[in-house]
Design a protein around this motif. Structure first.
Motif, PDB file in Angstrom:
ATOM      1  N   GLU A 123      -7.834  -3.681  12.105  1.00  0.00           N
ATOM      2  CA  GLU A 123      -7.472  -4.131  10.755  1.00  0.00           C
ATOM      3  C   GLU A 123      -7.021  -2.948   9.895  1.00  0.00           C
ATOM      4  OE1 GLU A 123      -9.129  -6.919   7.107  1.00  0.00           O
ATOM      5  OE2 GLU A 123     -10.361  -6.667   8.903  1.00  0.00           O
ATOM      6  N   LEU A 126      -3.454  -2.162  10.825  1.00  0.00           N
ATOM      7  CA  LEU A 126      -2.504  -3.127  10.249  1.00  0.00           C
ATOM      8  C   LEU A 126      -2.296  -2.876   8.760  1.00  0.00           C
ATOM      9  CD1 LEU A 126      -3.499  -6.415  12.097  1.00  0.00           C
ATOM     10  CD2 LEU A 126      -1.355  -5.124  12.316  1.00  0.00           C
ATOM     11  N   GLN A 130       1.147  -1.966   6.974  1.00  0.00           N
ATOM     12  CA  GLN A 130       1.607  -2.717   5.800  1.00  0.00           C
ATOM     13  C   GLN A 130       1.955  -1.754   4.664  1.00  0.00           C
ATOM     14  OE1 GLN A 130      -1.041  -5.825   4.427  1.00  0.00           O
ATOM     15  NE2 GLN A 130      -0.258  -5.652   2.338  1.00  0.00           N
TER      16      GLN A 130
END
Length: 148
Positions: A123, A126, A130
């Motif tokens: 996570e 990611l 982003q």
């Protein structure tokens, strides 16, 4: 002096203390419900709860003008500056960049917080990806707005 703002829609607004009368929010306010915020549309005109409270007069795209308390308005809208002279499509790009800058600042802040460090590694990766994509997107919008 007016400037443009963006929330869910772009509006023109200027700082203005609360007017002498405001619309109150329907039946509950007319009955004196203490939960009423005194600034809802509808109902009858009456004096505001706090005369000369700081706020903004807000003009919507359809020409409707209302008033909003300062804290509520500033939580909902981002200032865009004095861009009313620009074509609508350029104003939208400036608004898009302002929203992206706000989101990116919040994401960057989150990534420096202890909660981020506690997230599972996939996570975190990611979220970093982003953020990287958002930085590139912001740079593209910045180059576009330089031409305005």
């Amino acid at each position: 002096m007016t400037q443009e703002y963006i929330g869910t829609k772009q509006v023109t607004a200027w700082e203005q203390a609360s007017p002498k009368k405001v619309k109150v929010c329907g039946i509950d306010c007319r009955k004196g419900d203490s939960a009423c915020n005194n600034y809802c549309t509808g109902g009858a005109d009456r004096a505001p709860a706090h005369p000369a409270e700081p706020g903004y007069a807000v003009k919507y795209p359809d020409g409707y003008i209302s008033w909003s308390p300062k804290a509520i308005f500033e939580a909902a809208y981002l200032p865009l500056g004095h861009i009313g002279h620009l074509p609508a499509h350029q104003q939208r790009v400036i608004g898009e960049k302002a929203q992206l800058d706000d989101r990116l600042a919040k994401l960057d802040g989150f990534m420096g917080a202890p909660l981020f460090a506690s997230l599972p590694e996939p996570e975190q990766k990611l979220l970093k990806l982003q953020a990287d994509a958002m930085h590139v997107y912001r740079d593209v919008l910045a180059k576009r707005t330089e031409a305005f």
